[in-house]
Scaffold this active site. Structure first.
Site, short mmCIF file in Angstrom:
data_model
loop_
_atom_site.label_atom_id
_atom_site.label_comp_id
_atom_site.label_asym_id
_atom_site.label_seq_id
_atom_site.Cartn_x
_atom_site.Cartn_y
_atom_site.Cartn_z
N TYR A 154 61.56 56.26 120.88
CA TYR A 154 60.49 57.19 121.14
C TYR A 154 59.50 56.28 122.05
CZ TYR A 154 56.57 60.44 120.79
OH TYR A 154 55.34 61.06 120.76
N ASP A 249 59.01 48.07 124.42
CA ASP A 249 57.80 49.11 123.91
C ASP A 249 57.74 48.59 122.39
OD1 ASP A 249 56.50 50.95 122.39
OD2 ASP A 249 57.65 52.61 123.19
N LYS A 277 48.35 51.44 119.50
CA LYS A 277 47.13 51.23 118.57
C LYS A 277 46.74 50.13 117.77
CE LYS A 277 50.81 54.03 116.51
NZ LYS A 277 51.37 55.24 117.27
#
Ligand code: HOZ
Length: 439
Positions: A154, A249, A277
């Site tokens: 994802y 990622d 984050k």
């Protein structure tokens, strides 16, 4: 404050329920991000009121040991004193300027000085934005359009990446989203995680057309799935051989597996990296960075456009810089966190075995997953063999007993520096208790 009953079970969720009813009228599905609707476990979202250390409290006063940690960034635990002080200092100076600040330069220096593959970095507001922008830079640099992703990985919710995506898309059983024009995913090619030959075949089929291969170096959005020996190295080799860029990622693995993230842990150097984050210690931040010649393609240095008023926001930078500085200055924190996590996941595996269940515990460092399947989970197909009904019952039991797990099978458990041995052992005891009574 609501007290647990004698059986240790909490039953008062009235404030969460009332708020969720109202939220359902006002917000699509009652939430601002699908997984947190608790739909896949058939429950009601706990409306979280506050967090401290390894624990969070809901609006009804129920206390939970938190294994989500805002999906990763709370690596020091909630409301860390030094992070809060940095945020408060920044707040009184101004919340946003939409202008260049010293805080952004400090953050860029900290990251570029610490991670050898990153020579330049650009701050954005989320992991989704970081990945989307990194891909644009990769396409601008190579002059190619196609990208390769892996099923079950994802990379946020941008149009071109909602193809066989993990996380909420997988949980809802809707791997491809409505509202995405076919043209947006035309150049997204999908390979199988841990299967190098599937990526190789795409390079053979589309020679000189693939701009980049994007991968979660540890997949953590189909549950946690580790890269097998040679997988990441093989991707590096294929990208170099075919003139494509390798994009890691590291929204979940960055500054978590160690300060240098997965690329340091596995010793594989990507061309580009996306962070999320954790860079903001939980504030809305993302970043992408990599080789200078690629990053110099980004506007205004180069022709690849990308912008944002809140990018590099001073309050977010202050929070992230405070946390990353603490982590950089204390390499022993990673040793401690990884050691206690190893012990925790080992005990979890032992509990599963002792309860006579065939279930799988995948873990690396402070990330892990319990899959309700007898099959080894090494890719998307394996993850999908997990019994989500069983996960739902397990998750509800743990919630009822004060342990807050991801309300969906295909997510990770995150441990933090703040989790104590006692909290971790208590969690294992509860898992054992549940598995021994599981239908
Ligand atoms: N997509 C996130 C988990 N991989 C969940 C985001 C959220 O609900 O906050």
């Amino acid at each position: 404050m609501y007290e647990r009953g004698e059986d240790g079970i909490m039953s008062n969720l009235s404030k969460s329920e009332t708020l969720f009813e109202e939220a359902l009228r006002l917000i699509p599905g009652g939430v601002n991000s699908p997984v947190r609707a608790f739909g896949s476990i058939g429950s009601v979202p706990r409306m979280i009121a506050r967090g401290q250390g390894a624990c969070i409290w809901d609006e009804d006063g129920n206390k939970y040991i938190d294994y989500i940690g805002s999906w990763g960034p709370m690596i020091l635990g909630h409301s860390h004193k030094k992070v809060l002080e940095a945020v408060m200092d920044a707040c009184v100076k101004g919340l946003s300027f939409g202008a260049a600040t010293k805080a952004e330069v400090d953050m860029a220096r900290l990251i570029c000085d610490s991670i050898p593959s990153i020579e330049m970095i650009r701050m954005v507001n989320s992991g989704t934005e970081a990945v989307m922008s990194a891909i644009r830079a990769a396409r601008g640099f190579t002059g190619r359009d196609k990208i390769v992703k892996f099923s079950g990985c994802y990379h946020g919710h941008s149009d071109g990446l909602l193809v066989q995506a993990g996380s909420g898309a997988m949980t809802q059983g809707v791997p491809d989203s409505a509202g995405v024009p076919a043209g947006c995913t035309r150049d997204t090619l999908t390979a199988i995680y841990n299967d190098l030959s599937s990526a190789e075949q795409l390079f053979e089929r589309f020679p000189e057309e693939i701009a980049c291969v994007i991968v979660e170096p540890v997949a953590a959005n189909m549950g946690v799935v580790l890269p097998e020996a040679g997988f990441l190295e093989g991707l590096r080799y294929l990208c170099t051989k075919h003139g494509a860029l390798l994009l890691f990622d590291e929204v979940i693995t960055g500054f978590r597996l160690g300060f240098g993230g997965a690329q340091e842990y596995f010793g594989v150097r990507p061309d580009l990296t996306a962070f999320g984050k954790i860079i903001g210690a939980g504030m809305p931040v993302g970043a992408y960075g990599g080789r200078r010649e690629i990053m110099e393609m980004v506007s205004p240095a180069g022709p690849v456009y990308q912008a944002g008023t809140l990018s590099g926001n001073p309050v977010a930078m202050a929070a992230g810089y405070a946390q990353l500085t603490i982590l950089k200055e204390h390499p022993e924190y990673y040793r401690e966190l990884n050691e206690k996590s190893d012990i925790f996941f080992k005990k979890l595996s032992m509990a599963v075995e002792a309860a006579g269940k065939p279930y799988q515990v995948n873990h690396i460092g402070s990330l892990g997953s319990l899959f309700f399947t007898g099959e080894q989970v090494r890719d998307y197909a394996g993850a999908k063999t997990s019994d989500t009904g069983k996960y739902a019952r397990y998750c509800n039991y743990m919630l009822d007993h004060g342990v807050y797990l991801a309300p969906a099978q295909f997510e990770a458990m995150f441990l933090s520096m703040a989790h104590t041995g006692q909290q971790l052992d208590h969690t294992v005891d509860l898992v054992m208790e549940y598995l021994c009574t599981e239908a």
